[in-house]
Scaffold this active site. Sequence first.
Site, PDB file in Angstrom:
ATOM      1  N   HIS A  71       0.837  -1.212   0.000  1.00 51.40           N
ATOM      2  CA  HIS A  71       0.000   0.000   0.000  1.00 51.40           C
ATOM      3  C   HIS A  71       0.870   1.261   0.000  1.00 51.40           C
ATOM      4  O   HIS A  71       0.581   2.227  -0.694  1.00 51.40           O
ATOM      5  CB  HIS A  71      -0.892   0.036   1.247  1.00 51.40           C
ATOM      6  N   GLN A  94     -18.121  -6.897  -0.844  1.00 50.07           N
ATOM      7  CA  GLN A  94     -17.263  -7.681  -1.737  1.00 50.07           C
ATOM      8  C   GLN A  94     -16.753  -8.981  -1.109  1.00 50.07           C
ATOM      9  O   GLN A  94     -16.062  -9.751  -1.755  1.00 50.07           O
ATOM     10  CB  GLN A  94     -16.092  -6.827  -2.259  1.00 50.07           C
ATOM     11  N   LYS A  96      -0.598  -6.645  -7.930  1.00 51.01           N
ATOM     12  CA  LYS A  96      -0.919  -7.846  -7.136  1.00 51.01           C
ATOM     13  C   LYS A  96      -2.330  -8.348  -7.439  1.00 51.01           C
ATOM     14  O   LYS A  96      -2.579  -9.541  -7.515  1.00 51.01           O
ATOM     15  CB  LYS A  96      -0.781  -7.484  -5.656  1.00 51.01           C
TER      16      LYS A  96
END
Length: 286
Positions: free
Chosen positions: A37, A61, A149
Amino acid sequence: MKVIKEVSALQEISDYHRTLRKKIGLVPTMGFLHEGHVSLILNARNECDIVIVSVFVNPTQFSPDDDFKEYPRDFLRDYHICKTSGTDYIFNPDEDEMYKENYFTYVNVKELSNKLEGKYRPEHFTYVTTIVLKLINITKPHNIYFGQKDAQQAVIIDRMIKDLDVDTDIKVCKTIREEDGLAKSSRNIYLSEEERKEAAILNKVLNEGKIIILEGRVERSDELIKTLEEKIKEESPSCRLQYLAITDNTLLDDIENLNEYKGEVLISLSAFYGKTRLIDNIIFLK
Ligand code: AMP
């Protein structure tokens, strides 16, 4: 650095910076920040005047057997990481601020959302694209930053931005890894010591697959997939591989004949260690 919890407050702030012709960069995250991040935040810091990091664990999600409740959270830690990485605003809304009463609208990038990850996480990407579009509408960013990623996520959001004429540039940043190659992930803390050691195999087979394809040593991808699966089995007995796929990196379709294919290759996989689900990928030009 300011923490903003309300949609309307952040919209006003973004409008203000836009009138001053400041370039706004948005880094969407679910928190529990790590060096992956941070690299996105530093890229945003480098390229933009105003850096907004959203920290929101999006409940929709996660599938029912997923880890929404157990997903790691530590806002104070995230706060310090954001501050030292040069963030201007953290957007940290409550769930009911993002999904108000009678919330009915969802965005679906139809053709791409049911492939790869989507086969195992039905509707996951519909909720990802929906929350990302909401975050874009709230923060009005010139640039939005994602990690390689989550390769399929990047492809799908890129498609959504193009298809819906969203006025934002997507920036995809390289995957940050541990020394042994394991991709950094908020979920890595759940691995036992042994699982953590074994999980280095995932990146290793991705690299091996890349070399075999570039050297043209195997023609049929199903044959190569079998070889790589066997290698994982041999070297990592705790690993339960869910899928390993070789596709193009635009439509995410399987590549059958590796020697005939020209373009960007995406080798992606997901694997369980115990209850922890890891994903990783490698992308290269052939
Ligand atoms: P998450 O908090 O897991 O939703 O991730 C937020 C963003 O960070 C996504 O764009 C991810 O692709 C990105 N990200 C996660 N792990 C890494 C990593 N190891 N390297 C680079 N980016 C990452």
